[in-house]
Scaffold this motif. Structure first.
Motif, PDB file in Angstrom:
ATOM      1  N   SER A  36       0.861  -1.180   0.000  1.00  0.00           N
ATOM      2  CA  SER A  36       0.000   0.000   0.000  1.00  0.00           C
ATOM      3  C   SER A  36       0.896   1.229   0.000  1.00  0.00           C
ATOM      4  O   SER A  36       2.050   1.182   0.415  1.00  0.00           O
ATOM      5  CB  SER A  36      -0.937   0.007   1.205  1.00  0.00           C
ATOM      6  OG  SER A  36      -0.197   0.054   2.401  1.00  0.00           O
ATOM      7  N   THR A  37       0.349   2.314  -0.468  1.00  0.00           N
ATOM      8  CA  THR A  37       1.093   3.556  -0.553  1.00  0.00           C
ATOM      9  C   THR A  37       0.184   4.717  -0.159  1.00  0.00           C
ATOM     10  O   THR A  37      -1.037   4.601  -0.215  1.00  0.00           O
ATOM     11  CB  THR A  37       1.673   3.757  -1.977  1.00  0.00           C
ATOM     12  OG1 THR A  37       2.477   4.919  -1.991  1.00  0.00           O
ATOM     13  CG2 THR A  37       0.583   3.860  -3.018  1.00  0.00           C
ATOM     14  N   THR A  38       0.799   5.790   0.269  1.00  0.00           N
ATOM     15  CA  THR A  38       0.060   6.990   0.653  1.00  0.00           C
ATOM     16  C   THR A  38       0.657   8.187  -0.083  1.00  0.00           C
ATOM     17  O   THR A  38       1.811   8.131  -0.518  1.00  0.00           O
ATOM     18  CB  THR A  38       0.162   7.253   2.171  1.00  0.00           C
ATOM     19  OG1 THR A  38       1.539   7.368   2.520  1.00  0.00           O
ATOM     20  CG2 THR A  38      -0.491   6.157   2.981  1.00  0.00           C
ATOM     21  N   PRO A  39      -0.088   9.262  -0.209  1.00  0.00           N
ATOM     22  CA  PRO A  39       0.487  10.473  -0.813  1.00  0.00           C
ATOM     23  C   PRO A  39       1.673  10.978   0.011  1.00  0.00           C
ATOM     24  O   PRO A  39       1.747  10.755   1.218  1.00  0.00           O
ATOM     25  CB  PRO A  39      -0.667  11.480  -0.768  1.00  0.00           C
ATOM     26  CG  PRO A  39      -1.896  10.666  -0.586  1.00  0.00           C
ATOM     27  CD  PRO A  39      -1.495   9.419   0.137  1.00  0.00           C
ATOM     28  N   GLY A  40       2.588  11.653  -0.636  1.00  0.00           N
ATOM     29  CA  GLY A  40       3.800  12.126   0.028  1.00  0.00           C
ATOM     30  C   GLY A  40       3.566  13.070   1.190  1.00  0.00           C
ATOM     31  O   GLY A  40       4.324  13.080   2.159  1.00  0.00           O
ATOM     32  N   GLY A 138      -1.529  10.645  -8.500  1.00  0.00           N
ATOM     33  CA  GLY A 138      -2.157   9.369  -8.158  1.00  0.00           C
ATOM     34  C   GLY A 138      -1.646   8.209  -8.997  1.00  0.00           C
ATOM     35  O   GLY A 138      -2.328   7.206  -9.162  1.00  0.00           O
ATOM     36  N   GLU A 139      -0.420   8.340  -9.497  1.00  0.00           N
ATOM     37  CA  GLU A 139       0.171   7.280 -10.301  1.00  0.00           C
ATOM     38  C   GLU A 139       1.196   6.515  -9.475  1.00  0.00           C
ATOM     39  O   GLU A 139       1.823   7.067  -8.571  1.00  0.00           O
ATOM     40  CB  GLU A 139       0.870   7.873 -11.527  1.00  0.00           C
ATOM     41  CG  GLU A 139      -0.063   8.608 -12.452  1.00  0.00           C
ATOM     42  CD  GLU A 139       0.687   9.429 -13.484  1.00  0.00           C
ATOM     43  OE1 GLU A 139       0.190   9.504 -14.607  1.00  0.00           O
ATOM     44  OE2 GLU A 139       1.747   9.995 -13.151  1.00  0.00           O
ATOM     45  N   LEU A 140       1.361   5.224  -9.788  1.00  0.00           N
ATOM     46  CA  LEU A 140       2.381   4.409  -9.153  1.00  0.00           C
ATOM     47  C   LEU A 140       3.712   4.644  -9.841  1.00  0.00           C
ATOM     48  O   LEU A 140       3.812   4.592 -11.063  1.00  0.00           O
ATOM     49  CB  LEU A 140       2.020   2.926  -9.256  1.00  0.00           C
ATOM     50  CG  LEU A 140       0.872   2.458  -8.383  1.00  0.00           C
ATOM     51  CD1 LEU A 140       0.480   1.039  -8.752  1.00  0.00           C
ATOM     52  CD2 LEU A 140       1.267   2.536  -6.919  1.00  0.00           C
ATOM     53  N   VAL A 141       4.723   4.893  -9.056  1.00  0.00           N
ATOM     54  CA  VAL A 141       6.056   5.144  -9.581  1.00  0.00           C
ATOM     55  C   VAL A 141       6.996   4.099  -8.994  1.00  0.00           C
ATOM     56  O   VAL A 141       7.083   3.949  -7.772  1.00  0.00           O
ATOM     57  CB  VAL A 141       6.549   6.556  -9.201  1.00  0.00           C
ATOM     58  CG1 VAL A 141       7.953   6.793  -9.721  1.00  0.00           C
ATOM     59  CG2 VAL A 141       5.586   7.617  -9.694  1.00  0.00           C
TER      60      VAL A 141
END
Length: 161
Positions: A36-40, A138-141
């Protein structure tokens, strides 16, 4: 090491370029990255309050699944070293607590062992694994990607999952 956008957050992405994301060598092997990831901006909240960071993280966290070409030997090496780092770091911490509780003066040595485990884990992640981040759009990097793999992904114009 390069960065490359592979898809949208919250989707399943299949990167099928045939170039290992970590070594840049041709491969037919695949590894599935899940997490999972969250905004910076969420990470900066920990400076003000751990509770606010925890609430923001739980509220803005988005899951991902990315299938990437990844040589199994490199991924397996990362997993072995990751286990070793946890064993050294966790063991050092536990032994430091036991040392303090028993009144022995070895706690500093064991805390050094815990710090060494942490350093090994960080170095291992930087060397043998790729990172997954979310950008402002909102893109996966994918981060820490070999330049040849980044070029192959860009050239293939990987479709969003």
């Amino acid at each position: 090491m390069a960065r490359v956008v592979v898809g949208r957050v919250g989707t399943t992405v299949n990167v099928d370029t045939g170039v290992c994301v970590k070594t840049g060598r041709p491969t037919t092997q695949q590894v599935t990255l899940r997490g999972s990831t969250t905004p910076g901006w969420v990470d900066f909240l920990v400076i003000f309050s751990f509770l606010s960071w925890l609430v923001a993280t739980s509220g803005s966290s988005r899951r991902y699944r990315i299938d990437v070409p990844f040589l199994h030997e490199v991924h397996d090496r990362w997993r072995r070293r990751n286990r070793l780092a946890w064993l050294i770091g966790g063991g050092g911490f536990v032994l430091a607590v036991i040392s303090i509780a028993s009144g022995k003066e070895l706690a500093g040595l064991f805390l050094g062992m815990a710090a060494a485990g942490l350093a090994l884990g960080v170095a291992n992640a930087l060397i043998d694994n790729v990172g997954v981040r979310q950008n402002r759009a909102g893109e996966l990097v994918l981060t820490r990607v070999h330049q040849a793999a980044a070029d192959a992904i860009t050239d293939a114009n990987v479709t969003l999952g």
